[in-house]
Enzyme design. Structure first.
Site, short mmCIF file in Angstrom:
data_model
loop_
_atom_site.label_atom_id
_atom_site.label_comp_id
_atom_site.label_asym_id
_atom_site.label_seq_id
_atom_site.Cartn_x
_atom_site.Cartn_y
_atom_site.Cartn_z
CG ASP A 149 26.64 -20.29 -6.64
OD1 ASP A 149 26.60 -20.78 -7.79
OD2 ASP A 149 26.51 -20.94 -5.60
CD GLU A 167 29.58 -22.38 -3.06
OE1 GLU A 167 29.13 -23.49 -2.72
OE2 GLU A 167 29.41 -21.90 -4.20
O1 TEU Z 1 27.59 -24.88 -4.83
C1 TEU Z 1 28.82 -25.25 -5.33
C2 TEU Z 1 29.23 -26.48 -4.64
O2 TEU Z 1 30.14 -26.50 -3.90
C3 TEU Z 1 28.32 -27.61 -4.74
O3 TEU Z 1 27.91 -27.82 -5.96
C4 TEU Z 1 28.98 -28.85 -4.28
O4 TEU Z 1 30.02 -29.20 -5.02
C5 TEU Z 1 28.02 -29.94 -4.23
O5 TEU Z 1 26.85 -29.48 -3.81
C6 TEU Z 1 28.51 -30.98 -3.26
O6 TEU Z 1 27.48 -31.73 -2.77
C7 TEU Z 1 26.98 -23.73 -5.32
C8 TEU Z 1 25.63 -23.60 -4.65
O7 TEU Z 1 25.81 -23.46 -3.29
C9 TEU Z 1 24.86 -24.86 -4.99
O8 TEU Z 1 23.63 -24.91 -4.33
C10 TEU Z 1 24.62 -24.88 -6.50
O9 TEU Z 1 24.04 -26.10 -6.83
C11 TEU Z 1 25.95 -24.73 -7.23
O10 TEU Z 1 26.82 -23.75 -6.70
C12 TEU Z 1 25.68 -24.26 -8.65
O11 TEU Z 1 25.17 -22.96 -8.60
#
Ligand code: TEU
Ligand code: CA
Length: 606
Positions: A251, A303
């Site tokens: 993440d 990610e």
């Molecule tokens: O997501 C990071 C991210 O890209 C998202 O927060 C994005 O910016 C946002 O959703 C846009 O709509 C990761 C996880 O995939 C997400 O589910 C978490 O909320 C976030 O990190 C924090 O852990």
């Protein structure tokens, strides 16, 4: 999969498709050719690895299958559905966070990394699920969320007790800027704003300092500068790998190294890019690789928000010894103007991204192919035509054809194999996502956005669209739960879109996915093959090849809902039709002009 490649590696086959296992004549050293480690096989110049050939299926456990009637998905629910996934043909399951969490951000706020979330079950449930996956010759990767923890994690509970607590330096604490007019008399240390609206700094009265949280207030960022923190992370990674887990989806992993001195952002500065390219990021990821990842037959997918194509090799290049692959969001989030604002899809712009990937990334790099996940609204609603059941199904099949035939490891998001759509949201209270609720409390409250604008934006692009319960059948609550309540509303179109009906219907989106996955598995050209866009400026048709030597496939996708008489460029012929989302095709083999129907997808062996 393995058997196929064992077969394929027989010398004759290897020669036929130009595979060079180290034993045979070494490849001529070209700039991006890799020097394979001992015993690594090269296919079209790429080192062969199981995680390159994999089709990964992402499960959002809270929404997949409930097994005890509380309206919340759980691990026993997943175990119950493993045969469904095996029949679909996927190789790897990516499980979104299953760890103990107060669910401020649905598990992406972890309180205990070695404990299963109470709602999802107990460790024995996890072990049984993992055993079931392995028994079916599939693999499991889990979500590593270590840029931040929950503020209820014992590390943070200790850290906030006093400035001298041994865990104080596990997090990022700073003094505020004195301001008598500010609440508590201090402004935040700098002007960072959180991904979930508001300042990225939270005042803590006990020690009268601020702590950094790039996401929610209940998601304090870990201080990776502290070697103790890094060793804690490596230790919990080993805990799960020793249990038999096959790797991690990591993440927001590029954000772990913060800018030196944490100066204010300058006007117009791209905060995410700054946060993703910290001074010690590569040092930390190389240390993680050296101390953990390199010691297991595992895969790691980062990610990578804030990482552009030019910066990708740094993270995935084989000689970098960091990650196996990353998610770039340049294609899947194309047209984003921030928040829930997107420009309409412009096909040539999207195609240019895939061509750039194929050009910039070398044989020492590896890519990922995905169009959806738990943070994005449903792809068929974003890029397809859902105005009629027929067009919805053809659109879903077309988009899956794309995901499963483009370069890189392919990722499916739960429900996309059925063509699940966005939900008809009407009021703010229906949305569960902290991102929506925080926007309501800040931007709407501050008049930057009207309530209606927020609802419209979140209804079209909000994350809750990906999180409505999986639609298994036509029974109550779509077979997701035997209970009366579900944590997210079930999409009313479950009567038309559900797994049970589609498993029975050979023409369904489900069975079409099965066929594309089987075709993909049948020829390494779909995995290791070169990619070429043959009609980059065409506004409606996406035409590309995947080929290794003489073995070449032509993929044709009509992104419009209109029929098109399409003449192939450069007199190319469409030879042997292998698969199409329409049952039949009236075009003869070898045709140079094709009569494409609305949202039609075809794969030819050429
Ligand atoms: O997501 C990071 C991210 O890209 C998202 O927060 C994005 O910016 C946002 O959703 C846009 O709509 C990761 C996880 O995939 C997400 O589910 C978490 O909320 C976030 O990190 C924090 O852990
Ligand atoms: Ca449950």
């Amino acid at each position: 999969m393995l058997t196929f490649f064992k077969l394929a590696l027989s010398a004759a086959f290897a020669a036929a498709i130009g595979v060079s296992s180290h034993a045979q004549s070494p490849e001529p050293a070209t700039a991006d050719a890799i020097r394979p480690a001992q015993g690594v096989t090269l296919i079209n110049g790429y080192s062969q690895h199981w995680w390159k050939e994999a089709v990964v299926y992402q499960i959002y456990p809270r929404s997949f299958q409930d097994s005890n009637g509380d309206g919340i998905g759980d691990l026993n629910g997943i175990t119950r559905r493993l045969d469904y996934l095996k029949s679909l043909g996927v190789d790897v399951i990516w499980l979104s966070p299953h760890f103990d969490s107060p669910n401020a951000d649905n598990g992406y706020d972890i309180r205990d990394y070695r404990k299963v979330m109470t709602e999802f079950g107990i460790m024995a449930d996890f072990d049984r699920m993992l055993a079931g996956i392995k028994k079916r010759h599939m693999r499991l990767i889990i979500d590593l969320v270590v840029n931040h923890t929950s503020d209820e994690h014992k590390w943070f509970e200790e850290s906030r007790k006093s400035r001298t607590n041994p865990y104080r330096d596990y997090y990022i604490w700073r003094d505020g800027k004195p301001n008598p007019n500010a609440p508590n008399g201090f402004d935040p240390p700098n002007n960072y704003t959180s991904f979930f609206s508001g300042s990225a700094w939270q005042w803590d009265e006990t020690t009268r300092q601020f702590y950094l949280h790039l996401f929610a207030v209940k998601q304090p960022d870990l201080n990776w500068e502290n070697p103790k923190v890094r060793q804690e992370v490596y230790s919990l990674m080993r805990f799960w790998l020793d249990k038999g887990v096959d790797g991690f989806r990591m993440d927001v992993i590029p954000l772990i190294s913060k800018p030196t001195g944490l100066p204010d952002l300058t006007p117009g500065q791209d905060a995410v890019k700054l946060w993703a390219n910290g001074p010690r990021r590569d040092e930390f990821l190389q240390e993680m690789n050296r101390e953990v990842l390199a010691k297991y037959d595992d895969m790691s997918v980062g990610e990578a928000i804030g990482i552009d194509l030019a910066g990708t090799d740094n993270l995935v290049g084989e000689d970098r010894h960091e990650l196996s692959q990353i998610f770039n969001f340049d294609a899947a989030r194309i047209g984003s103007m921030g928040g829930y604002n997107y420009r309409p899809l412009h096909l040539p712009e999207l195609k240019a991204v895939y061509t750039a990937h194929a050009t910039v990334l070398g044989k020492q790099d590896w890519d990922t192919s995905f169009l959806g996940n738990h943070d994005m609204s449903r792809v068929v609603s974003r890029w397809g035509d859902t105005s009629t059941p027929g067009l919805r199904a053809m659109s879903a099949k077309l988009l899956q054809t794309m995901v499963l035939t483009l370069r890189g490891t392919a990722y499916l998001y739960q429900g996309d194999e059925l063509g699940m759509t966005n939900y008809p949201w009407t009021k703010v209270s229906e949305f569960n996502d902290i991102e929506v609720q925080n926007r309501f409390k800040t931007e709407v409250a501050q008049g930057k956005l009207t309530e209606q604008q927020l609802i419209a934006g979140a209804a079209a692009y909000g994350r809750d669209n990906a999180r409505t319960p999986m639609q298994w059948d036509t029974t109550r609550n779509a077979g997701f739960t035997t209970g009366n309540h579900t944590w997210e509303p079930v999409n009313p179109n479950y009567l038309q879109i559900n797994a049970a009906d589609q498993v029975k219907d050979p023409d369904s989106v489900y069975h079409y996915n099965q066929k594309v996955i089987a075709l993909r598995r049948s020829d390494p050209a779909f995995i290791y093959g070169d990619y070429q866009d043959l009609d980059p400026t065409n506004e409606q048709v996406f035409l590309y090849t995947r080929s290794i030597g003489a073995s070449s496939y032509l993929v044709i996708l009509n992104f419009s809902s209109q029929p098109i008489d399409y003449t192939l460029p450069q007199g190319i012929q469409a030879k042997d039709l292998k698969l199409g989302n329409y049952r039949d095709s009236s075009d003869p083999a070898g045709a140079t002009t094709l009569h494409l129907r609305p949202r039609e997808a075809r794969i030819y062996k050429n």
